[in-house]
Design a protein around this motif. Structure first.
Motif, mmCIF file in Angstrom:
data_model
loop_
_atom_site.group_PDB
_atom_site.id
_atom_site.type_symbol
_atom_site.label_atom_id
_atom_site.label_comp_id
_atom_site.label_asym_id
_atom_site.label_seq_id
_atom_site.Cartn_x
_atom_site.Cartn_y
_atom_site.Cartn_z
ATOM 1 N N GLY A 38 0.813 -1.205 0.000
ATOM 2 C CA GLY A 38 0.000 0.000 0.000
ATOM 3 C C GLY A 38 0.853 1.264 0.000
ATOM 4 O O GLY A 38 1.930 1.303 0.594
ATOM 5 N N LYS A 39 0.358 2.292 -0.687
ATOM 6 C CA LYS A 39 1.085 3.557 -0.764
ATOM 7 C C LYS A 39 0.127 4.716 -0.516
ATOM 8 O O LYS A 39 -1.041 4.671 -0.918
ATOM 9 N N GLY A 40 0.622 5.749 0.162
ATOM 10 C CA GLY A 40 -0.174 6.959 0.345
ATOM 11 C C GLY A 40 -1.202 6.823 1.442
ATOM 12 O O GLY A 40 -0.919 6.333 2.545
ATOM 13 N N ARG A 41 -2.438 7.232 1.148
ATOM 14 C CA ARG A 41 -3.507 7.279 2.133
ATOM 15 C C ARG A 41 -4.192 5.918 2.262
ATOM 16 O O ARG A 41 -4.454 5.250 1.267
ATOM 17 N N VAL A 42 -4.493 5.538 3.499
ATOM 18 C CA VAL A 42 -5.181 4.271 3.751
ATOM 19 C C VAL A 42 -6.618 4.356 3.229
ATOM 20 O O VAL A 42 -7.302 5.366 3.421
ATOM 21 N N PHE A 43 -7.084 3.306 2.567
ATOM 22 C CA PHE A 43 -8.464 3.223 2.112
ATOM 23 C C PHE A 43 -9.394 3.215 3.314
ATOM 24 O O PHE A 43 -9.232 2.436 4.248
ATOM 25 N N GLY A 44 -10.394 4.116 3.310
ATOM 26 C CA GLY A 44 -11.285 4.253 4.455
ATOM 27 C C GLY A 44 -12.029 2.985 4.798
ATOM 28 O O GLY A 44 -12.266 2.681 5.976
ATOM 29 N N GLY A 45 -12.410 2.200 3.773
ATOM 30 C CA GLY A 45 -13.108 0.956 4.043
ATOM 31 C C GLY A 45 -12.272 -0.027 4.838
ATOM 32 O O GLY A 45 -12.800 -0.805 5.650
ATOM 33 N N GLN A 46 -10.952 0.009 4.632
ATOM 34 C CA GLN A 46 -10.063 -0.852 5.407
ATOM 35 C C GLN A 46 -10.115 -0.493 6.891
ATOM 36 O O GLN A 46 -10.184 -1.378 7.758
ATOM 37 N N VAL A 47 -10.096 0.800 7.213
ATOM 38 C CA VAL A 47 -10.121 1.234 8.609
ATOM 39 C C VAL A 47 -11.453 0.851 9.258
ATOM 40 O O VAL A 47 -11.494 0.391 10.405
ATOM 41 N N ILE A 48 -12.560 1.014 8.520
ATOM 42 C CA ILE A 48 -13.864 0.619 9.041
ATOM 43 C C ILE A 48 -13.888 -0.880 9.307
ATOM 44 O O ILE A 48 -14.333 -1.340 10.371
ATOM 45 N N GLY A 49 -13.408 -1.681 8.352
ATOM 46 C CA GLY A 49 -13.417 -3.122 8.519
ATOM 47 C C GLY A 49 -12.564 -3.585 9.681
ATOM 48 O O GLY A 49 -12.971 -4.458 10.463
ATOM 49 N N GLN A 50 -11.381 -3.007 9.833
ATOM 50 C CA GLN A 50 -10.517 -3.386 10.954
ATOM 51 C C GLN A 50 -11.100 -2.936 12.289
ATOM 52 O O GLN A 50 -11.042 -3.673 13.283
ATOM 53 N N ALA A 51 -11.673 -1.734 12.322
ATOM 54 C CA ALA A 51 -12.293 -1.260 13.566
ATOM 55 C C ALA A 51 -13.459 -2.156 13.974
ATOM 56 O O ALA A 51 -13.652 -2.463 15.148
ATOM 57 N N LEU A 52 -14.245 -2.583 12.977
ATOM 58 C CA LEU A 52 -15.347 -3.500 13.268
ATOM 59 C C LEU A 52 -14.824 -4.825 13.813
ATOM 60 O O LEU A 52 -15.372 -5.373 14.782
ATOM 61 N N MET A 53 -13.754 -5.353 13.222
ATOM 62 C CA MET A 53 -13.194 -6.611 13.713
ATOM 63 C C MET A 53 -12.657 -6.460 15.130
ATOM 64 O O MET A 53 -12.772 -7.384 15.947
ATOM 65 N N ALA A 54 -12.086 -5.301 15.458
ATOM 66 C CA ALA A 54 -11.628 -5.070 16.822
ATOM 67 C C ALA A 54 -12.805 -5.111 17.796
ATOM 68 O O ALA A 54 -12.724 -5.711 18.878
ATOM 69 N N ALA A 55 -13.923 -4.484 17.424
ATOM 70 C CA ALA A 55 -15.113 -4.523 18.269
ATOM 71 C C ALA A 55 -15.645 -5.940 18.406
ATOM 72 O O ALA A 55 -16.035 -6.382 19.504
ATOM 73 N N ILE A 56 -15.674 -6.687 17.295
ATOM 74 C CA ILE A 56 -16.188 -8.058 17.306
ATOM 75 C C ILE A 56 -15.413 -8.935 18.281
ATOM 76 O O ILE A 56 -15.995 -9.787 18.973
ATOM 77 N N LYS A 57 -14.111 -8.722 18.375
ATOM 78 C CA LYS A 57 -13.294 -9.555 19.251
ATOM 79 C C LYS A 57 -13.579 -9.349 20.729
ATOM 80 O O LYS A 57 -13.093 -10.109 21.573
ATOM 81 N N THR A 58 -14.365 -8.343 21.082
ATOM 82 C CA THR A 58 -14.728 -8.117 22.486
ATOM 83 C C THR A 58 -16.165 -8.550 22.776
ATOM 84 O O THR A 58 -16.653 -8.336 23.886
ATOM 85 N N ILE A 59 -16.833 -9.142 21.785
ATOM 86 C CA ILE A 59 -18.228 -9.566 21.939
ATOM 87 C C ILE A 59 -18.273 -11.069 22.215
ATOM 88 O O ILE A 59 -17.637 -11.863 21.503
ATOM 89 N N GLU A 60 -19.030 -11.470 23.220
ATOM 90 C CA GLU A 60 -19.191 -12.885 23.537
ATOM 91 C C GLU A 60 -20.583 -13.359 23.135
ATOM 92 O O GLU A 60 -21.528 -12.572 23.063
ATOM 93 N N GLY A 61 -20.710 -14.639 22.864
ATOM 94 C CA GLY A 61 -22.009 -15.207 22.544
ATOM 95 C C GLY A 61 -22.344 -15.068 21.072
ATOM 96 O O GLY A 61 -21.465 -14.899 20.217
#
Length: 294
Positions: A38-61
């Motif tokens: 990757g070069k330059g600015r991070v694709f916004g969809g990538q940041v949204i997807g990673q942030a969502l995965m971070a939230a998912i990892k704290t959810i149980e059940g």
């Protein structure tokens, strides 16, 4: 390092899933890898997807994300990984709520709030899927770019034809090639180029990334402008996404977009995502910066 020409569909899709798979730094802190090459600015969809995965990892059940709302504050830099700090604001019997801050160099680049719900039944209705040609009757966006390479810059040609884990087939002319004013409506089919052997959490994270692909460009269509025009400064400001049904990102999804308003250097865009059976699986909305430069 494997040459890009040798990358298979399975390798591309596997790379996308690894990109979204954030690593734990502590119980509530995670790190997202930078996109290889990757070069330059991070694709916004990538940041949204990673942030969502971070939230998912704290959810149980069995709770699944049903909505998220994100605000972009600073552009991310492809030269560095992104850290995600999660706050567990609420855990109830049916719903859970998570707040996520994405940081680079200790400065926030995105705030995201996601809500999760335990599956339950209820009243049901939806709008009909628009009548558009099936994906089999349409041309791959990369093939279209190769046939019309003289209409775009070499940099944008490379962007549209580089190996991608997502296959895109647009209904009509892709936004990168539109120069005449037209209706503020756009549609495309997309899917991953290989099967995704993963749970529903990861299918939804891939969809979250994909919804940022073409939404902002829709608000420029009535003005005969393109995101790549030198006199346009464009960036996503916020992004909202609602999941209505389970998603299979490795089967064709129809993404329809429209822009009911632009003004004050901002463009507002809406989107709906349908599966091949006509089921509305998700809806989204985004406002973006579309500033005219001197």
């Amino acid at each position: 390092m494997t040459d890009s020409a040798e990358l298979t569909a399975d390798m591309l899709v596997g790379g996308l899933l690894r990109l979204l798979e954030v690593s734990p730094l502590s119980d509530m802190q995670f790190r997202g890898a930078r996109m290889p090459g990757g070069k330059g600015r991070v694709f916004g969809g990538q940041v949204i997807g990673q942030a969502l995965m971070a939230a998912i990892k704290t959810i149980e059940g069995e709770k699944l994300v049903h909505s998220l709302h994100a605000y972009f504050m600073r552009p991310g830099d492809e030269d560095y990984p992104i850290d995600y700090r999660v706050e567990a604001d609420f855990d109830g019997g049916t719903f859970s709520n998570r707040r996520v801050v994405a940081l680079q160099h200790d400065k926030p680049i995105l705030n995201l709030v996601a809500s999760f719900q335990k599956p339950e039944g209820g009243l049901s209705h939806q709008v009909a899927m628009p009548d558009v040609p099936p994906p089999e009757a349409l041309e791959d966006q990369a093939d279209y770019a190769r046939r019309h390479a003289d209409q775009i810059s070499p940099a944008h040609f490379r962007l549209l034809t580089r190996p991608s884990p997502l296959e895109i087939r647009t209904v009509g002319v892709p936004t990168f090639f539109r120069t005449e004013p037209g209706d503020p409506c756009y549609a495309m089919w997309f899917r991953t180029r290989a099967p995704v052997s993963a749970d529903q959490h990861r299918h939804r994270a891939v969809l979250a990334l994909a919804t940022d692909l073409a939404l902002l460009a829709t608000s420029l269509l009535p003005h005969g402008r393109r995101l790549q025009n030198e006199n346009i400064q464009a960036a996503s400001l916020d992004h909202a996404l609602w999941f209505h049904e389970d998603v299979a990102v490795d089967d064709w999804l129809l993404y329809t977009m429209d822009s009911p308003w632009t003004g004050h250097a901002r463009g507002f865009n809406r989107g709906m995502i349908f599966n091949r059976a006509g089921v509305l699986v998700a809806s989204c909305a985004q406002e973006g910066l579309i500033r005219l430069k001197a």
